[in-house]
Scaffold this motif. Structure first.
Motif, short mmCIF file in Angstrom:
data_model
loop_
_atom_site.label_atom_id
_atom_site.label_comp_id
_atom_site.label_asym_id
_atom_site.label_seq_id
_atom_site.Cartn_x
_atom_site.Cartn_y
_atom_site.Cartn_z
N LEU A 14 54.03 45.60 -16.69
CA LEU A 14 53.81 45.38 -15.26
C LEU A 14 55.14 45.18 -14.53
O LEU A 14 55.34 45.69 -13.42
CB LEU A 14 52.90 44.17 -15.04
N LEU A 15 56.06 44.43 -15.14
CA LEU A 15 57.37 44.18 -14.54
C LEU A 15 58.14 45.49 -14.38
O LEU A 15 58.73 45.75 -13.32
CB LEU A 15 58.16 43.19 -15.40
N LEU A 16 58.15 46.29 -15.42
CA LEU A 16 58.90 47.55 -15.37
C LEU A 16 58.37 48.48 -14.28
O LEU A 16 59.15 49.16 -13.59
CB LEU A 16 58.82 48.26 -16.73
N MET A 17 57.05 48.50 -14.10
CA MET A 17 56.47 49.47 -13.16
C MET A 17 56.38 48.95 -11.73
O MET A 17 56.39 49.75 -10.79
CB MET A 17 55.08 49.89 -13.66
N THR A 18 56.27 47.64 -11.56
CA THR A 18 56.12 47.10 -10.21
C THR A 18 57.44 46.66 -9.60
O THR A 18 57.76 46.99 -8.46
CB THR A 18 55.12 45.93 -10.20
N ASN A 23 59.07 54.86 -13.94
CA ASN A 23 57.95 55.79 -14.11
C ASN A 23 57.01 55.31 -15.21
O ASN A 23 57.43 54.79 -16.24
CB ASN A 23 58.53 57.17 -14.46
N GLY A 24 55.69 55.49 -15.01
CA GLY A 24 54.70 54.99 -15.95
C GLY A 24 54.86 55.55 -17.34
O GLY A 24 54.68 54.83 -18.34
N PHE A 25 55.18 56.83 -17.45
CA PHE A 25 55.36 57.46 -18.76
C PHE A 25 56.50 56.80 -19.53
O PHE A 25 56.34 56.40 -20.69
CB PHE A 25 55.64 58.95 -18.56
N ALA A 26 57.65 56.63 -18.87
CA ALA A 26 58.80 56.02 -19.52
C ALA A 26 58.55 54.55 -19.84
O ALA A 26 58.92 54.05 -20.91
CB ALA A 26 60.05 56.16 -18.64
N ALA A 27 57.90 53.84 -18.91
CA ALA A 27 57.64 52.41 -19.11
C ALA A 27 56.73 52.18 -20.31
O ALA A 27 56.96 51.28 -21.14
CB ALA A 27 57.03 51.80 -17.85
N LEU A 28 55.68 52.98 -20.44
CA LEU A 28 54.75 52.83 -21.56
C LEU A 28 55.44 53.09 -22.90
O LEU A 28 55.24 52.35 -23.87
CB LEU A 28 53.57 53.78 -21.38
N LEU A 29 56.25 54.13 -22.94
CA LEU A 29 56.95 54.43 -24.19
C LEU A 29 57.96 53.34 -24.54
O LEU A 29 58.10 52.95 -25.71
CB LEU A 29 57.67 55.79 -24.08
N LEU A 30 58.67 52.82 -23.55
CA LEU A 30 59.66 51.78 -23.78
C LEU A 30 59.00 50.52 -24.34
O LEU A 30 59.48 49.92 -25.32
CB LEU A 30 60.40 51.47 -22.48
#
Length: 444
Positions: A14-18, A23-30
Motif C-alpha cells: 500500500l505504501l509503495l503504490m499510494t 506502478n502496481g506490477f513493479a510494486a507487487l513483484l518487489l
C-alpha cells in the motif's frame, strides 16, 4: 510470525503504490521478492517461484480476459452492446438499471467463473453508463457483487465443487440450498453498496480503450437477435460443458462438448462469430474489426501484467508456508464445525488471497470434525465457500481485475471491494447457521 509477515507485506504494498506512486506490477513483484527472502525461500528459487505464480495466474486468465475484451470491443464498436443496453433500459427503465444488472449477472454467473462473466457483461455495463449518464460504480458495482456471490457460493464453480467432494456432499442439494442464501444476500448487498455515501463520493471514469465512445442511432445498431445471440453464445457453450461434466457416461460427443465449452475455446469461437456477425455481415470491413481487436488488446496489457504480478505475490505466500502454519495453528480449536470451517477459510483468504487454497485447506482441517457432528455436509460446503470470499485485497488477483476495470485507486478499491466481500462473507455465515438450524428443526 508468518501472519506478521503477511501484514507487513500488505502495508508495504500500500505504501509503495499510494505514497510512492509505484506502478502496481513493479510494486507487487518487489514485495513478493521481499516476502520470499524473509520466509526463507532459497534465493536461486525465487525467480522460479515468481514465474510459476505469474504463469499459473496468466495461464488461467490471459486467454479469457484477452478474448473477452476483444469480443466486448467488437460488439461495442458495432453498436451491439448499445443495442443490448438500450433494450435493458427499455425493459427496466433508467431507475431500475441496477436491478437489470443484478438479474443479468446472476443468470450468467450461476455457471460461469467471475472473471469470464465479468469480461462478458462489463461492456454492457460501460455502455449503460455512457447512455444513461450514470456513475460507473452505480451500474458496475451491482454486476460485480452479483457475480462474486454466484462464483463463491454455488457449484459448479470450482471452490464449492471441490469442497462438496471433500465432504461427500450432494452437489445438487448444495446448489439448491445455496441459491436460497446467495440470491437474496447478493441482491441485498448489490443494491445497497452503491448507495453508501463513501461509494457515491467516488467518481471513476471508464478506462480508455475498453469501450466505444461512439453513440449509435437506432438504424446503425445491429438487431437485438444477433446482439443477444453473440453475447449469450459463450454462456450456452460453457453451461453445456458444465452439464456434461456431471454426466457419468463416456462418449466422444461429450468430450467435444467439454472442449468447446471450456472458457478460452468458447470465447475464441465467440470472437470468430462476432467478427463475422458485426463485420462483413453488416458491411464493416475486416480492417475495422481487426482495429477493434487491436485496441482491446492494447488496453488489456497493463491489466494482465498487474494480475500476473498478483499471482506471483500469492504464490510466494503459499510457497513460504503460510497456509501450513495456519492449518497447524487452527487444528486444536474447539468450536462449531461450521464456524471453524468459515474462520479458517477467512484467515487463509486474508493471508494468501487465493479462494481455492482457502477452501481446500479449510475443508481438510475440519473434515475429521464432520463425522458424528450431525452437521449437514452441504452446510459445511456453503460455510467454507462463503468464508473464502471475505476480505479480497491486494494479494487477490481478482482485486486487481476489479480495480483496473473500474479505474480505482488501491485505497478506493479496498474501500469498495474489500468491504463488500467481507460483509457478504459475514452475512453468508449467519444465513448458513440459520439454514442448518432450520433443517434440524424440520428433521431434513
Amino acid at each position: 510470525m508468518p501472519l506478521l509477515v503477511v501484514g507487513i507485506s500488505v502495508l508495504s504494498l500500500l505504501l509503495l503504490m499510494t505514497r510512492l506512486r509505484l506502478n502496481g506490477f513493479a510494486a507487487l513483484l518487489l514485495v513478493a521478492v521481499g516476502v520470499a527472502l524473509v520466509r526463507g525461500i532459497p534465493v536461486a528459487s525465487i525467480p522460479d517461484v515468481l514465474s510459476e505464480g505469474i504463469g499459473d495466474q496468466i495461464g488461467d486468465t490471459m486467454l479469457t480476459i484477452g478474448l473477452g475484451a476483444m469480443v466486448g470491443r467488437v460488439m461495442g464498436d458495432s453498436g451491439a452492446a448499445q443495442r443490448i443496453a438500450c433494450t435493458l433500459l427499455h425493459a427496466f427503465g433508467p431507475r431500475r438499471v441496477q436491478v437489470a444488472m443484478v438479474i443479468t449477472s446472476m443468470l450468467i454467473g450461476v455457471t460461469m467463473f467471475y472473471e469470464v462473466a465479468f469480461i462478458i457483461i462489463v461492456p454492457i455495463a460501460f455502455t449503460l453508463v455512457r447512455v444513461t449518464g450514470s456513475k460507473l460504480l452505480w451500474v458496475g458495482l451491482p454486476m460485480s457483487i452479483a457475480l462474486s456471490t454466484m462464483h463463491s457460493f454455488l457449484p459448479p464453480h470450482p471452490g464449492p465443487t471441490a469442497v462438496a467432494a471433500t465432504f461427500h456432499a450432494s452437489v445438487g442439494l448444495t446448489l439448491f440450498y445455496g441459491l436460497f442464501i446467495a440470491v437474496p444476500l447478493g441482491t441485498l448487498i448489490a443494491l445497497t453498496w452503491p448507495r453508501l455515501p463513501f461509494i457515491k463520493a467516488m467518481t471513476p471514469s471508464i478506462p480508455k480503450g475498453l469501450v466505444s465512445e461512439r453513440e449509435f442511432t437506432d438504424e446503425e445498431m445491429p438487431g437485438l437477435g444477433w446482439s443477444l445471440f453473440v453475447s449469450l453464445f459463450p454462456v450456452v457453450l460453457i453451461v453445456a460443458a458444465a452439464v456434461t461434466d456431471m454426466a457419468t457416461a463416456e462418449s466422444p460427443f461429450l468430450h467435444v462438448i467439454t472442449f468447446i465449452g471450456s472458457a478460452p475455446i468458447a470465447l475464441l469461437l465467440t470472437l470468430c462469430l462476432a467478427v463475422w456477425a458485426f463485420g462483413p455481415r453488416i458491411g464493416r470491413s475486416l480492417d475495422d474489426v481487426g482495429a477493434s481487436c487491436t485496441s482491446a488488446a492494447q488496453a488489456m496489457a497493463m491489466i494482465l501484467l498487474v494480475i500476473g504480478a498478483g499471482g506471483a505475490f500469492k504464490n510466494v505466500l503459499v510457497e513460504g508456508g503460510i497456509s501450513d502454519y495456519i492449518k497447524d495453528a487452527t487444528e486444536g480449536w474447539s468450536i462449531s464445525p461450521i464456524v471453524l470451517a468459515w474462520v479458517i477459510a477467512v484467515i487463509l483468504r486474508v493471508a494468501l488471497g487465493s479462494a481455492t487454497v482457502a477452501v481446500v485447506t479449510a475443508s481438510g482441517v475440519v473434515l475429521p470434525l464432520l463425522a458424528g457432528s450431525g452437521v449437514h455436509p452441504e452446510m459445511m460446503v456453503l460455510a467454507v465457500a462463503c468464508g473464502s470470499i471475505a476480505c479480497s485485497h491486494v494479494n487477490d488477483p481478482g482485486f486487481w481485475l476489479f480495480k483496473e476495470y473500474f479505474n480505482l485507486s488501491v485505497i478506493e478499491a479496498i474501500k469498495v471491494r474489500t468491504t463488500y466481500t467481507t460483509v457478504l462473507a459475514v452475512l453468508g455465515l449467519g444465513a448458513v447457521l440459520v439454514a442448518e438450524r432450520t433443517l434440524d428443526v424440520l428433521n431434513l
